[in-house]
Design an enzyme around this catalytic site. Structure first.
Site, PDB file in Angstrom:
ATOM      1  N   PHE A 285       0.845  -1.198   0.000  1.00 60.31           N
ATOM      2  CA  PHE A 285       0.000   0.000   0.000  1.00 60.31           C
ATOM      3  C   PHE A 285       0.871   1.236   0.000  1.00 60.31           C
ATOM      4  CE2 PHE A 285       0.838  -0.866   4.446  1.00 60.31           C
ATOM      5  CZ  PHE A 285       1.016   0.386   5.008  1.00 60.31           C
ATOM      6  N   CYS A 286       0.276   2.368  -0.402  1.00 59.80           N
ATOM      7  CA  CYS A 286       0.966   3.664  -0.411  1.00 59.80           C
ATOM      8  C   CYS A 286      -0.080   4.748  -0.200  1.00 59.80           C
ATOM      9  CB  CYS A 286       1.739   3.857  -1.709  1.00 59.80           C
ATOM     10  SG  CYS A 286       0.716   3.762  -3.196  1.00 59.80           S
ATOM     11  N   THR A 287       0.255   5.989  -0.481  1.00 61.42           N
ATOM     12  CA  THR A 287      -0.661   7.098  -0.204  1.00 61.42           C
ATOM     13  C   THR A 287      -1.889   7.069  -1.093  1.00 61.42           C
ATOM     14  OG1 THR A 287       1.204   8.474   0.488  1.00 61.42           O
ATOM     15  CG2 THR A 287      -0.867   9.604   0.002  1.00 61.42           C
ATOM     16  N   GLY A 289      -1.958   5.108  -4.289  1.00 66.02           N
ATOM     17  CA  GLY A 289      -2.026   3.937  -5.149  1.00 66.02           C
ATOM     18  C   GLY A 289      -0.975   3.855  -6.236  1.00 66.02           C
ATOM     19  N   ILE A 318      -4.066   4.712   0.802  1.00 67.04           N
ATOM     20  CA  ILE A 318      -4.555   5.081   2.130  1.00 67.04           C
ATOM     21  C   ILE A 318      -5.668   6.121   2.033  1.00 67.04           C
ATOM     22  CG2 ILE A 318      -3.897   6.024   4.386  1.00 67.04           C
ATOM     23  CD1 ILE A 318      -1.039   5.106   3.794  1.00 67.04           C
TER      24      ILE A 318
END
Length: 487
Positions: A285-287, A289, A318
């Site tokens: 996951f990241c901020t 996508g 996220i």
């Protein structure tokens, strides 16, 4: 010399553009990306094609007072922009109607938003594959200072291949194309998981959850049970994944630990520590996508991991998750069943609506960080030096601690005071100590994370910039001017 430097700072500040009288304005913040070929990197005309796209974007977006940064590269477009948005009735209606629908997307695709419509229907990168995330912010100043459209070699830098500097390709085209095949989301990428599906993955002990963001982002919030790769930049991720892959015995299925049979204790050799039991899947996951699109693509194409190992990533990142959690909780509160029973719901319902994300999510604009529902942070501000997050409590004069600092830090600060006063920049704030991190910082110039690695020359630049901001503020002027828009 000091007076001349201060005079130049004041002259520079006085040339800035007047702002409005501090009235609050509603802004729409639009984050977007799409991996789509905009130019063939092996062609000499690639730079010209991207330059033409840049010119078109600047001209179109300036008409709507758009500010922010967009990156364009042969592989696609990425960025976050903001613009004044007064259609509050339309937003309220859309928010209400979409409240309990699938939160995996946040398009808010209404015809009243000319910016969203323009980008969403652009012939080169528009369409349903353009990933967007919209949030609102009310402030007396915009989330960004100016509009920038930058030409890059990658829209998110994984570091594979040599960079394209400005508009001049300075790399071997064959090498560039070959390297990009190891991280091309258009060819392959991980399996999307919706925010509603993500919690089950986080709670599964057999799934390895990896946070692909940088260390300073992870420090203020992440998902429970996730692994911190310890990267300072996203370009460090390939090396991290290579190291991670070597820690597991991918051919070992028994849960019992083993040691390397090549070790011979009778010869005085110690047994080689066994490799770990491999996970049944990896989720990233990241901020928003985009980093996971590339990270999962690299994981699948690099052949570092078994081909049969499932690779997942959080759709929308996220930001989508935090937006979804807020909607789920609101739907649960407004549930007719709960209202009739007078109860908050079953334990399963509470688990369904609970969040596995703890802390706040760092964002690259004036909000600094956001919480559930993408509400701006009330805990963090932006460091004047590194632009990373700093707790606002450290900027409060009443809570500053000046004890516990090392002699080296104090001597270094004394030298800085002398240097700034001789340069005409005045005396800097006193050196402070953060008991939580055990590090020193200068309020308004540095934070505990960046202070020790910031040299005196950089500190002087920070002080000059701080002076210009203060002078502009006293005169009601904006420190930043969109110079490109003024030409």
């Amino acid at each position: 010399a000091g007076r001349e430097r201060r005079g130049r700072a004041m002259e520079s500040a006085s040339k800035r553009t007047k702002t409005g009288g501090g009235a609050e304005v509603n802004y729409r913040i639009l984050a977007l990306y799409r991996f789509v070929p905009l130019a063939a990197p092996e062609e000499a005309e690639a730079s010209l094609a991207l330059s033409n796209i840049r010119t078109e974007l600047l001209e179109a977006l300036r008409r709507h007072d758009v500010k922010g940064t967009l990156l364009i590269a042969p592989e696609g477009i990425n960025g976050t922009i903001s613009y004044p948005w007064s259609a509050s009735d339309t937003d309220s209606a859309a928010s209400s109607s979409d409240l309990c629908q699938s939160p995996s997307t946040n398009d808010d695709d209404d015809d009243d938003d000319p910016v969203h419509t323009y980008l969403g229907t652009h012939p080169l990168f528009g369409g349903p594959e353009l990933r967007t995330r919209i949030s609102q912010w009310t402030s007396s100043s915009p989330p960004f200072h100016r509009l920038k459209v930058k030409i890059k070699s990658e829209i998110v830098t994984l570091g594979l291949g040599r960079p394209m500097v400005q508009r001049i390709p300075r790399y071997d085209p064959n090498e560039r194309v070959e390297c990009n095949r190891l991280a091309d989301p258009n060819s392959t990428k991980g399996t999307y998981l919706s925010p509603a599906e993500w919690d089950d993955v986080c709670r599964d002990p057999d799934i390895l959850v990896i946070d692909t963001r940088n260390r300073y982002e992870i420090d203020i919030g992440t998902f429970e049970s996730s692994v911190d790769p310890g990267t300072e930049n996203f370009s460090d991720f390939p090396s991290y994944l290579e190291k991670l892959a070597g820690e597991y015995d991918w051919g070992y299925s028994n849960s019992e630990a083993v040691t390397d049979s090549r070790a011979n204790p009778s010869d005085g050799q110690s047994a080689v520590p066994c490799k770990k039991k491999p996970p049944k899947g990896i989720a990233m996951f990241c901020t928003g996508g985009i980093r996971c699109e590339k990270a999962t693509s690299f994981a699948l194409q690099s052949e570092l991991l078994p081909s049969e190992l499932p690779i997942y990533h959080l759709e929308g990142g996220i930001l989508a998750y935090l937006d979804d959690v807020a909607k789920r909780k609101k739907c649960s509160v407004n549930s007719p069943k709960d209202s009739e029973d007078g109860q908050e719901g079953s334990s399963e319902d509470r688990k369904e609506n609970s969040s596995t994300f703890h802390g706040e999510c760092f964002v690259f604009d004036k909000r600094v960080a956001v919480t559930e529902g993408l509400r701006p942070s009330s805990i963090y501000s932006s460091c004047h030096g590194c632009r990373g997050p700093i707790e606002r409590r450290l900027l409060d004069p009443s809570t500053r601690c000046t004890t516990g600092m090392s002699r080296e830090s104090m001597e270094r600060h004394d030298a800085l005071v002398i240097s700034l006063e001789q340069s005409g920049l005045g005396k800097p704030p006193p050196l402070c100590h953060d008991k939580k991190s055990g590090r020193s910082y200068i309020p308004g110039l540095t934070c505990p994370r960046c202070h020790d690695c910031t040299n005196r020359e950089s500190l002087e630049k920070f002080a000059m910039r701080k002076l210009q901001v203060e002078l502009c503020g006293l005169d009601g002027r904006s420190h930043f001017e969109d110079r490109a828009a003024a030409t």
